[in-house]
Scaffold this motif. Structure first.
Motif, PDB file in Angstrom:
ATOM      1  N   ALA A   3       1.556  -1.032  -0.027  1.00 12.47           N
ATOM      2  CA  ALA A   3      -0.128   0.291   0.425  1.00 12.47           C
ATOM      3  C   ALA A   3       0.960   1.236  -0.297  1.00 12.47           C
ATOM      4  CB  ALA A   3      -1.084   0.349   1.263  1.00 12.47           C
ATOM      5  N   SER A   6       0.095   6.576   3.501  1.00 11.64           N
ATOM      6  CA  SER A   6      -1.529   7.575   2.835  1.00 11.64           C
ATOM      7  C   SER A   6      -1.973   8.732   3.257  1.00 11.64           C
ATOM      8  CB  SER A   6      -1.771   7.179   5.020  1.00 11.64           C
ATOM      9  OG  SER A   6      -1.389   5.642   5.398  1.00 11.64           O
ATOM     10  N   ARG A  33     -13.290   0.408   8.510  1.00 12.34           N
ATOM     11  CA  ARG A  33     -12.588   0.010   7.350  1.00 12.34           C
ATOM     12  C   ARG A  33     -10.726   0.452   7.871  1.00 12.34           C
ATOM     13  NH1 ARG A  33      -9.685  -1.572   4.235  1.00 12.34           N
ATOM     14  NH2 ARG A  33     -10.452  -2.641   2.150  1.00 12.34           N
ATOM     15  N   ALA A  37      -7.479  -0.826   7.898  1.00  7.82           N
ATOM     16  CA  ALA A  37      -6.270  -0.584   7.072  1.00  7.82           C
ATOM     17  C   ALA A  37      -4.391  -0.188   7.436  1.00  7.82           C
ATOM     18  CB  ALA A  37      -6.094  -0.596   5.826  1.00  7.82           C
ATOM     19  N   ILE A  39      -5.588   2.812   8.529  1.00  7.03           N
ATOM     20  CA  ILE A  39      -4.758   4.210   7.073  1.00  7.03           C
ATOM     21  C   ILE A  39      -5.114   5.305   8.667  1.00  7.03           C
ATOM     22  CG2 ILE A  39      -5.818   5.640   6.021  1.00  7.03           C
ATOM     23  CD1 ILE A  39      -6.276   3.068   4.691  1.00  7.03           C
ATOM     24  N   THR A  78     -14.426   3.011   0.654  1.00  6.15           N
ATOM     25  CA  THR A  78     -12.944   2.635  -0.247  1.00  6.15           C
ATOM     26  C   THR A  78     -12.294   2.244  -0.869  1.00  6.15           C
ATOM     27  OG1 THR A  78     -14.467   1.591   1.848  1.00  6.15           O
ATOM     28  CG2 THR A  78     -12.528   0.184   0.888  1.00  6.15           C
ATOM     29  N   TYR A  86      -4.160   2.827  -1.366  1.00  6.04           N
ATOM     30  CA  TYR A  86      -3.940   2.488   0.164  1.00  6.04           C
ATOM     31  C   TYR A  86      -4.148   2.654   0.891  1.00  6.04           C
ATOM     32  CZ  TYR A  86      -3.734   7.943  -1.919  1.00  6.04           C
ATOM     33  OH  TYR A  86      -3.138   9.472  -2.789  1.00  6.04           O
ATOM     34  N   THR A  87      -4.729   0.757  -0.017  1.00  7.07           N
ATOM     35  CA  THR A  87      -5.363  -0.251   0.962  1.00  7.07           C
ATOM     36  C   THR A  87      -5.319  -1.363   0.378  1.00  7.07           C
ATOM     37  OG1 THR A  87      -6.842  -1.247   2.613  1.00  7.07           O
ATOM     38  CG2 THR A  87      -7.791   0.952   0.891  1.00  7.07           C
ATOM     39  N   GLU A  88      -5.809  -2.475   0.109  1.00  9.72           N
ATOM     40  CA  GLU A  88      -5.727  -3.205   0.079  1.00  9.72           C
ATOM     41  C   GLU A  88      -7.031  -3.791   0.177  1.00  9.72           C
ATOM     42  OE1 GLU A  88      -1.697  -5.870   0.069  1.00  9.72           O
ATOM     43  OE2 GLU A  88      -3.566  -6.347   1.581  1.00  9.72           O
TER      44      GLU A  88
END
Length: 259
Positions: A3, A6, A33, A37, A39, A78, A86-88
């Motif tokens: 990722a 952030s 969420r 992650a 974040i 998301t 930024y995230t999986e």
């Protein structure tokens, strides 16, 4: 692929309180969420007139020197975070059948249960909801705006089909959903009995996308004073409360716990 670092994210929650869960399951879903992650983000109340689609949550994302981007809707936010690296995708390791099950449970919560909860909050407990949602407005304005929202909610529930049923039937539908959810969560808990921290709906080592949704609905249901029936139903299902409590302890330790 790892990722990206952030961006600066501000979550507009629609409520001025900090360190507490809101009445909106979608706000808590998004916060969960982001925390799943790892974040970082900050929160502000925001304002419905400024919201891109007239609802919360919405976010402002500042990535480096680029101009801030405002995005609406917890699902679209998301999706944007995944697409921008930024995230999986939490569901990437699921099979096609498992992905469908995850999507189906998400739809049950967001498209079915949410309508029944809206009925409970805005129709059965209108004055409690109005005083909370419109607390920032002067009293005469609360009455006017509250009536406008009530008419809109009624139209939406009529079009969606909820108001075709009696109060008793809607209550039975709502209770059945929570009962089935509790059974699924209890089964997951039994399969992961050796786990000290959070356990997940589908029994994996980590959460899937629907875990954020389910946690959002449980937490919001436990703190919402305008949904007393739902609160009592959730409290009556120990597996649901335990599931949410474990997520709270790990991911929201600084938040005030529901009573």
């Amino acid at each position: 692929m790892a990722a990206k670092s952030s961006p600066l994210i501000t979550v507009f929650r629609g409520f001025p309180e900090t360190g507490r869960y809101t009445w909106s399951p979608f706000v808590t879903k998004l916060e969960a969420r982001l925390r799943f992650a790892n974040i970082p983000y900050r929160t502000e109340a925001g304002a419905i007139p400024k919201a891109p689609r007239g609802k919360v949550p919405y976010v402002s994302i500042q990535d480096g020197e680029q101009s801030p981007q405002t995005l609406p809707d917890s699902t679209l936010i998301t999706k944007a975070l995944i697409e921008n690296g930024y995230t999986e995708d939490l569901n990437q390791r699921l099979s096609p059948t498992e992905r469908l099950h995850d999507l189906a449970l998400k739809a049950l919560l967001e498209d079915k249960l949410y309508s029944y909860q809206t009925y409970e909050r805005w129709i059965l407990n209108f004055y409690t909801t109005r005083s909370k949602i419109l607390a920032a407005l002067p009293w005469p304005v609360q009455v006017i705006v509250g009536n406008i929202i009530y008419r809109k909610v009624t139209r939406n529930l009529q079009g969606q089909g909820t108001l075709a049923f009696t109060e008793e039937e809607i209550s039975a539908f709502r209770e059945e959903i929570w009962e089935r959810l509790n059974a699924v969560v209890a089964e997951a808990q039994a399969k992961q009995s050796d786990r000290d921290g959070p356990f997940w709906v589908w029994g994996g080592e980590g959460p899937t996308e629907v875990d954020a949704v389910l946690f959002g609905f449980i937490a919001s249901g436990l703190v919402c004073d305008a949904a007393p029936a739902s609160k009592e139903i959730i409290r009556g299902h120990p597996a649901l409360v335990n599931y949410a409590r474990r997520i709270h302890d790990k991911y929201f330790p600084e938040y005030e716990l529901w009573e």
